[in-house]
Scaffold this motif. Sequence first.
Motif, mmCIF file in Angstrom:
data_model
loop_
_atom_site.group_PDB
_atom_site.id
_atom_site.type_symbol
_atom_site.label_atom_id
_atom_site.label_comp_id
_atom_site.label_asym_id
_atom_site.label_seq_id
_atom_site.Cartn_x
_atom_site.Cartn_y
_atom_site.Cartn_z
ATOM 1 N N ARG A 21 23.359 70.662 28.037
ATOM 2 C CA ARG A 21 23.390 69.852 29.250
ATOM 3 C C ARG A 21 22.089 69.090 29.354
ATOM 4 O O ARG A 21 21.007 69.681 29.367
ATOM 5 C CB ARG A 21 23.612 70.725 30.475
ATOM 6 C CG ARG A 21 23.825 69.895 31.730
ATOM 7 C CD ARG A 21 24.235 70.697 32.918
ATOM 8 N NE ARG A 21 23.315 71.802 33.138
ATOM 9 C CZ ARG A 21 23.574 72.815 33.921
ATOM 10 N NH1 ARG A 21 24.720 72.897 34.533
ATOM 11 N NH2 ARG A 21 22.691 73.768 34.086
ATOM 12 N N ASP A 22 22.201 67.776 29.407
ATOM 13 C CA ASP A 22 21.070 66.863 29.600
ATOM 14 C C ASP A 22 19.982 67.058 28.540
ATOM 15 O O ASP A 22 18.804 67.156 28.860
ATOM 16 C CB ASP A 22 20.472 67.014 31.002
ATOM 17 C CG ASP A 22 21.439 66.593 32.089
ATOM 18 O OD1 ASP A 22 22.317 65.764 31.797
ATOM 19 O OD2 ASP A 22 21.321 67.085 33.218
ATOM 20 N N VAL A 23 20.365 67.128 27.271
ATOM 21 C CA VAL A 23 19.405 67.289 26.180
ATOM 22 C C VAL A 23 18.952 65.910 25.711
ATOM 23 O O VAL A 23 19.779 65.033 25.455
ATOM 24 C CB VAL A 23 20.016 68.077 25.001
ATOM 25 C CG1 VAL A 23 19.059 68.140 23.825
ATOM 26 C CG2 VAL A 23 20.390 69.473 25.454
ATOM 27 N N SER A 24 17.643 65.722 25.615
ATOM 28 C CA SER A 24 17.062 64.465 25.150
ATOM 29 C C SER A 24 16.120 64.754 23.992
ATOM 30 O O SER A 24 15.537 65.829 23.921
ATOM 31 C CB SER A 24 16.277 63.789 26.277
ATOM 32 O OG SER A 24 17.124 63.503 27.370
ATOM 33 N N PHE A 25 15.999 63.794 23.080
ATOM 34 C CA PHE A 25 15.104 63.955 21.945
ATOM 35 C C PHE A 25 14.402 62.639 21.651
ATOM 36 O O PHE A 25 15.028 61.590 21.581
ATOM 37 C CB PHE A 25 15.876 64.407 20.704
ATOM 38 C CG PHE A 25 15.015 64.508 19.479
ATOM 39 C CD1 PHE A 25 14.125 65.551 19.337
ATOM 40 C CD2 PHE A 25 15.068 63.540 18.495
ATOM 41 C CE1 PHE A 25 13.314 65.650 18.223
ATOM 42 C CE2 PHE A 25 14.270 63.624 17.372
ATOM 43 C CZ PHE A 25 13.386 64.682 17.236
ATOM 44 N N CYS A 26 13.080 62.715 21.536
ATOM 45 C CA CYS A 26 12.267 61.547 21.198
ATOM 46 C C CYS A 26 11.449 61.865 19.954
ATOM 47 O O CYS A 26 10.955 62.974 19.794
ATOM 48 C CB CYS A 26 11.304 61.210 22.328
ATOM 49 S SG CYS A 26 12.114 60.772 23.866
ATOM 50 N N LYS A 35 19.860 62.596 27.427
ATOM 51 C CA LYS A 35 20.767 63.278 28.354
ATOM 52 C C LYS A 35 22.150 63.526 27.752
ATOM 53 O O LYS A 35 23.173 63.251 28.357
ATOM 54 C CB LYS A 35 20.871 62.507 29.663
ATOM 55 C CG LYS A 35 19.553 62.434 30.407
ATOM 56 C CD LYS A 35 19.684 61.710 31.702
ATOM 57 C CE LYS A 35 18.319 61.617 32.378
ATOM 58 N NZ LYS A 35 18.382 60.851 33.611
ATOM 59 N N VAL A 36 22.176 64.081 26.543
ATOM 60 C CA VAL A 36 23.432 64.431 25.879
ATOM 61 C C VAL A 36 23.958 65.730 26.480
ATOM 62 O O VAL A 36 23.219 66.701 26.611
ATOM 63 C CB VAL A 36 23.218 64.594 24.357
ATOM 64 C CG1 VAL A 36 24.467 65.161 23.697
ATOM 65 C CG2 VAL A 36 22.827 63.274 23.733
ATOM 66 N N SER A 37 25.219 65.734 26.836
ATOM 67 C CA SER A 37 25.877 66.944 27.342
ATOM 68 C C SER A 37 27.117 67.195 26.500
ATOM 69 O O SER A 37 27.819 66.256 26.120
ATOM 70 C CB SER A 37 26.266 66.782 28.808
ATOM 71 O OG SER A 37 25.107 66.652 29.607
ATOM 72 N N LEU A 38 27.365 68.464 26.195
ATOM 73 C CA LEU A 38 28.457 68.823 25.302
ATOM 74 C C LEU A 38 28.848 70.267 25.561
ATOM 75 O O LEU A 38 27.991 71.124 25.716
ATOM 76 C CB LEU A 38 27.994 68.680 23.840
ATOM 77 C CG LEU A 38 28.847 69.260 22.742
ATOM 78 C CD1 LEU A 38 30.090 68.398 22.546
ATOM 79 C CD2 LEU A 38 28.051 69.319 21.443
ATOM 80 N N THR A 39 30.149 70.533 25.629
ATOM 81 C CA THR A 39 30.655 71.904 25.701
ATOM 82 C C THR A 39 31.730 72.061 24.641
ATOM 83 O O THR A 39 32.656 71.252 24.572
ATOM 84 C CB THR A 39 31.239 72.228 27.089
ATOM 85 O OG1 THR A 39 30.224 72.059 28.070
ATOM 86 C CG2 THR A 39 31.755 73.655 27.144
#
Length: 69
Positions: A21-26, A35-39
């Motif tokens: 939920r709300d994963v970001s990577f720089c 803000k990647v969300s995945l289930t």
Amino acid sequence: MRIMTRDVSTEESGNMSIRLRDVSFCYGDKKIFDKVSLTVKEKEHIGILGGSGCGKSMLLKILAGLYPA
């Protein structure tokens, strides 16, 4: 390299699942994903598609725990 996350878990109400939920990577100043969300629930199958350098492998490395969340 920065990973920002609010929630990475592997269990949902007694059934196994993978949830981001709300994963970001720089990487440096370049935002790879935001803000990647995945289930993915037990017994579900998914595919991760995208162009070169868009963050597919990094997303899997985060899920595998190779980078701290």
